[in-house]
Design a protein around this motif. Structure first.
Motif, mmCIF file in Angstrom:
data_model
loop_
_atom_site.group_PDB
_atom_site.id
_atom_site.type_symbol
_atom_site.label_atom_id
_atom_site.label_comp_id
_atom_site.label_asym_id
_atom_site.label_seq_id
_atom_site.Cartn_x
_atom_site.Cartn_y
_atom_site.Cartn_z
ATOM 1 N N LEU A 87 0.838 -1.196 0.000
ATOM 2 C CA LEU A 87 0.000 0.000 0.000
ATOM 3 C C LEU A 87 0.875 1.248 0.000
ATOM 4 N N GLY A 88 0.772 2.044 -1.067
ATOM 5 C CA GLY A 88 1.583 3.251 -1.208
ATOM 6 C C GLY A 88 0.769 4.510 -0.999
ATOM 7 N N SER A 89 0.930 5.141 0.170
ATOM 8 C CA SER A 89 0.212 6.374 0.500
ATOM 9 C C SER A 89 1.206 7.515 0.706
ATOM 10 N N PRO A 90 0.751 8.770 0.593
ATOM 11 C CA PRO A 90 1.656 9.912 0.764
ATOM 12 C C PRO A 90 2.352 9.901 2.121
ATOM 13 N N TYR A 91 3.650 10.164 2.099
ATOM 14 C CA TYR A 91 4.420 10.169 3.341
ATOM 15 C C TYR A 91 4.093 11.363 4.228
ATOM 16 N N ASP A 92 3.483 12.410 3.642
ATOM 17 C CA ASP A 92 3.228 13.605 4.460
ATOM 18 C C ASP A 92 1.930 13.500 5.255
ATOM 19 N N GLY A 93 1.334 12.328 5.286
ATOM 20 C CA GLY A 93 0.271 12.033 6.222
ATOM 21 C C GLY A 93 -1.076 12.652 5.920
ATOM 22 N N ARG A 94 -1.885 12.769 6.966
ATOM 23 C CA ARG A 94 -3.266 13.206 6.816
ATOM 24 C C ARG A 94 -3.543 14.382 7.733
ATOM 25 N N SER A 95 -4.353 15.325 7.254
ATOM 26 C CA SER A 95 -4.685 16.505 8.046
ATOM 27 C C SER A 95 -6.188 16.767 8.119
#
Length: 342
Positions: A87-95
């Motif tokens: 699973l490849g998700s953005p490293y800058d996370g969630r806001s």
């Protein structure tokens, strides 16, 4: 100063009418020089912002991926014929929205599907909530594991997490440039594509903008990666929203299928759970694993159902959602978390 790297910088940074794209080999070399610190800080920062303005091509991303595959962490293949879901998700996370990927991964592992994830710490410029803080809040202190232990977790418990600062310090070394240039560089797209796994796998890449998905697909083709999925999820992640139609691409061999899914058609209301800090998200996850009704649990069921179906465990998404509900209500997912803690 690297004169060789300066030529790459001049090529991509010459302006709207005269700039040129790098070849795949040049992109690999340039990325390697940045990761290994051969290029100077001034050159690295200038390249990142120039490359962002120019926009990376699929061939350039393929070359950058070559460098990541050469220099990055490598998780050996597990002793199983099962393909690993990466699973490849953005490293800058969630806001804005609460992540469900961690609990989805736990449920999938309880269903017998091996899952590998990767990420780092709070990352500029978004500085959103990263996965590692959620793992820690769940009592999973994975930040100090050796890469061999990640492989062991994946093989034994069917869930592993590659932690950038520990397992790929070369990539971690260029993270500060994001803060200094104030923009996400093309490396942010690369993180959606990269897989540290060395065996049979299916990569799932999140995206926001359609051109990004096109670049991912074309770069994967150059790498002969023929089994993958793209998901226009929450904040560029692989988490399917309930508030809007999910746009998904599925590649299997020579066939690419476009899929649009609405959670309403599967009995879910169009609500997405809001973000909280790591402790709050961990509380939501523990509640969901106890099968306590909530909007967060509904998002978990929606996502788990989709991924159980995508992996091929069920022919219909409705059946997969019911299976996800059973895994949770039976306590199997909770037991999986306990096994991971142990």
């Amino acid at each position: 100063m690297s004169k060789e790297f300066r030529e790459f910088l001049r090529k991509v940074g010459s302006g709207t009418h005269t700039s040129k794209s790098l070849t795949r080999q040049e992109a690999e070399t340039a990325t390697t020089m940045m990761l290994q610190g051969v290029a100077t800080p001034a050159q690295i920062g200038a390249f990142m912002i120039a490359h962002r303005i120019k926009r990376p091509t699929s061939e350039e991303l393929a070359g950058m991926l070559d460098a990541y595959k050469l220099l990055g962490a490598k998780v050996d293949a597990i002793a199983s014929e099962k393909k690993v879901l990466v699973l490849g998700s953005p490293y800058d996370g969630r806001s804005k929205t609460a992540p469900v990927s961690p609990v989805t991964a736990i449920v999938l592992a309880a269903a017998g599907i091996p899952v590998l994830m990767h990420g780092g710490d709070r990352m500029p410029t978004k500085e959103g909530l990263p996965f590692m803080e959620i793992w820690q809040a769940l009592g999973l202190n994975w930040q100090d594991l050796r890469i061999e232990q990640v492989q062991q977790n994946l093989e034994t418990h069917l869930l592993g997490f590659v932690y950038l600062p520990n397992h790929f310090p070369l990539a971690q070394s260029i993270v500060p440039y994001r803060d200094q240039i104030g923009k996400r560089p093309p490396f942010a797209t690369l993180e959606l594509m990269w897989s540290p796994y060395q065996g049979k796998q299916m990569i799932v890449s999140g995206f926001v903008h359609p051109p990004t998905e096109t670049n991912i697909r074309e770069a994967f083709a150059l790498h002969d990666i023929t089994e993958f999925a793209t998901v226009k999820g929450w904040e560029g992640s692989v988490d399917l929203a309930r508030s809007r139609t999910a746009i998904i691409g599925i590649a299997r061999g020579d066939r690419f299928e476009r899929l649009t899914l609405s959670a309403r058609n599967y009995g879910f209301t169009p609500e997405d759970p809001a973000i909280g800090d790591a402790s709050e998200i961990a509380t939501k996850i523990l509640s969901a694993l106890k099968a306590e009704p909530s909007e967060y649990l509904n998002s978990v069921l929606w996502n788990c159902g989709f991924y159980l179906w995508l992996y091929g465990l069920h022919g219909e998404i409705e059946e997969a959602i019911a299976h996800a509900r059973e895994i949770i209500s039976s306590g199997a997912a909770w037991q999986k978390l306990e096994d991971l803690r142990g």
